[in-house]
Scaffold this motif. Structure first.
Motif, short mmCIF file in Angstrom:
data_model
loop_
_atom_site.label_atom_id
_atom_site.label_comp_id
_atom_site.label_asym_id
_atom_site.label_seq_id
_atom_site.Cartn_x
_atom_site.Cartn_y
_atom_site.Cartn_z
N ASP A 20 30.27 -22.39 94.45
CA ASP A 20 30.19 -21.92 95.69
C ASP A 20 29.57 -22.66 96.59
N VAL A 21 28.49 -23.67 96.34
CA VAL A 21 28.06 -24.69 97.15
C VAL A 21 28.96 -25.62 97.52
N ILE A 22 29.95 -26.09 96.54
CA ILE A 22 30.93 -27.11 96.77
C ILE A 22 32.08 -26.64 97.76
N ILE A 23 32.15 -25.21 97.70
CA ILE A 23 33.40 -24.59 98.50
C ILE A 23 32.59 -24.52 99.81
N LYS A 24 31.45 -24.07 99.98
CA LYS A 24 30.70 -24.06 101.33
C LYS A 24 30.60 -25.53 102.16
N GLU A 25 30.30 -26.40 101.35
CA GLU A 25 30.12 -27.97 101.89
C GLU A 25 31.23 -28.73 101.95
N PHE A 26 32.22 -28.46 101.03
CA PHE A 26 33.68 -29.30 101.13
C PHE A 26 34.82 -28.57 101.29
N GLY A 27 34.69 -27.32 101.35
CA GLY A 27 36.02 -26.56 101.65
C GLY A 27 37.08 -26.67 100.53
N ILE A 28 36.62 -26.90 99.43
CA ILE A 28 37.35 -27.19 97.93
C ILE A 28 36.74 -26.30 97.11
N ASN A 29 37.99 -25.47 96.54
CA ASN A 29 37.50 -24.33 95.54
C ASN A 29 37.85 -25.05 93.96
N PRO A 30 36.64 -25.53 93.41
CA PRO A 30 37.16 -26.23 92.04
C PRO A 30 37.97 -25.47 91.11
N ASP A 31 37.72 -24.18 91.40
CA ASP A 31 38.85 -23.15 90.55
C ASP A 31 40.03 -23.30 90.58
N GLU A 32 40.31 -23.86 91.50
CA GLU A 32 41.84 -24.04 92.02
C GLU A 32 42.37 -25.37 91.67
N ILE A 33 41.40 -26.21 90.95
CA ILE A 33 41.87 -27.45 90.58
C ILE A 33 42.00 -27.63 89.11
N LYS A 34 43.32 -27.88 88.58
CA LYS A 34 43.47 -28.09 87.09
C LYS A 34 42.75 -29.17 86.61
N GLY A 35 41.88 -28.75 85.45
CA GLY A 35 41.02 -29.88 84.70
C GLY A 35 39.73 -29.86 85.33
N SER A 36 39.40 -29.03 86.42
CA SER A 36 38.04 -29.09 86.97
C SER A 36 36.94 -28.69 86.13
N GLY A 37 37.13 -27.99 85.02
CA GLY A 37 36.20 -27.56 83.93
C GLY A 37 36.26 -28.52 82.71
N ALA A 38 37.11 -29.75 82.83
CA ALA A 38 36.88 -30.71 81.74
C ALA A 38 35.52 -31.35 81.59
#
Length: 380
Positions: free
Chosen positions: A230-248
């Motif tokens: 949520d902090v990343i979404i707020k500060e970078f405008g990017i949702n990691p859950d929408e990036i394939k492999g972000s949980g690797a």
């Protein structure tokens, strides 16, 4: 006849290099004079750096780093040219570095992997490939990023050290101290998982248990990871859950993608590109590959799948010599593998197979090449 050997290691017994030596010896025993060549191969996990360095005739560079529990470790990366380097997470933040009784993803960090990358950047490398398999961590890549100058602050402005237990405390991410060399470099991440950062298929619940996470620990980590997201979404405008492999690698994929703008690629495909495998296939009549155990998983980013697909596109037949076969092993035939032979030559325990792996492999190679020689005599 020109043969090319490109096999994975047989974990804990035979290295990729040893398969080349044994196959070469067996080929000359059966065929006499023939042209053989071999290249060490790995799929982006542990052993990738060494395999690529040997294939490219590069150089290993040794660096003292901090391990998953911030202990001193002797890490390394590979120099491939004046501008290219390769490194693997397993050399600094790998799960074998943590004794079984100390495994707890609340306490581990990717800081040492960040130190490895910083060492490569300090040495002037601009094209850096990073293998992220085999992690002991679930810190979202915070430790890794901190080693590169990024600061993670709690709501009181205190700087966090970067481990799993602190994910829930992240309130602000300060990028001002990021190593400026990052902007002039390109990063390729060897990653074959597509898991998001959070959720039932995310970093924590998919991989956390094998790193020592109990149900209680995993619940705590997941809440922390959601806060981090949520902090990343707020500060970078990017949702990691929408990036394939972000949980690797316990979320290291997120840090690499969001903070460094890294490119995610298949591990085996990256390795084959780094060693110029397509060029090595020129004028080759037969490729021999293999791995310790072949099953349905072999079709998803593993050495046999990668070697088979590349060879098939070039019209080169491939046979495999493997330690054993498991469920749905025949699916690998769809990836350019024409036939498979196993090294075991009779009923035996797993211990016996492992203890005699080298002898079994060599005898299996001789049998395999004798079959090929017999086939060459068959009239169409």
């Amino acid at each position: 006849m020109k043969l090319l050997f490109a096999s994975d290691s047989f974990k804990g017994t035979i290295s990729s290099d040893q398969t080349i030596e044994l196959l070469t010896k067996a080929a000359h025993e059966v065929f006499g004079e023939c042209e053989t060549g071999g290249v060490p191969v790995a799929d982006g996990g542990e052993g990738t750096t060494e395999a690529v360095v040997k294939a490219r005739k590069g150089e290993m560079v040794y660096v003292d780093v901090h391990g998953p529990l911030m202990e001193t470790e002797h890490g390394f990366y590979g120099k491939l040219s004046d501008t290219e380097a390769v490194l693997e997470m397993a050399a600094a933040s790998g799960i074998p570095m943590v004794p079984m009784e100390k495994r707890n993803p609340l306490h581990t960090t990717t800081y040492g992997t960040g130190e490895l990358l910083k060492a490569a950047l300090d040495a002037g490398f601009k094209e850096i490939a990073i293998a992220i398999g085999g992690s002991a961590t679930n810190d979202g890549g915070m430790g890794f990023a901190r080693a590169l100058g990024i600061r993670f602050l709690d709501e009181d402005g205190n700087v966090l050290s970067g481990k799993g237990s602190e994910l829930s405390k992240v309130h602000h991410i300060d990028m001002t101290g990021l190593d400026p060399a990052v902007k002039n470099a390109h990063f390729t991440v060897m990653c074959d998982v597509t898991n998001p950062l959070c959720g039932p298929d995310g970093a924590t619940f998919t991989f956390g248990k094998q790193k020592g996470g109990t149900p209680e620990i995993l619940d705590e980590l997941e809440k922390g990871m959601q806060n981090y997201r949520d902090v990343i979404i707020k500060e970078f405008g990017i949702n990691p859950d929408e990036i394939k492999g972000s949980g690797a690698a316990g979320g290291l994929g997120t840090a690499l993608k969001v903070f460094l703008g890294a490119e995610m690629k298949s591990g085996i495909e990256t390795v084959l590109d780094l060693i110029d495998f397509d060029q090595r296939l020129r004028d080759v009549d037969l490729v021999v590959t293999g791995e310790g155990r072949t099953d349905w998983q072999s079709c998803f980013g593993k050495v046999m799948q990668g070697v088979g697909d590349r060879s098939k596109r070039k019209g080169v037949p491939v046979i495999a010599l493997c330690g054993g076969l498991g469920k749905d092993y025949e699916k690998i035939y769809d990836h350019g593998i024409d036939s498979i032979m196993t090294t075991v030559d009779g009923p035996m325990t797993l211990k016996d197979a492992l203890d005699n792996a080298e002898e079994l492999y060599y005898k299996g190679a001789v049998r395999m090449f004798r079959f090929i020689k017999a086939g060459m005599k068959v009239k169409a």
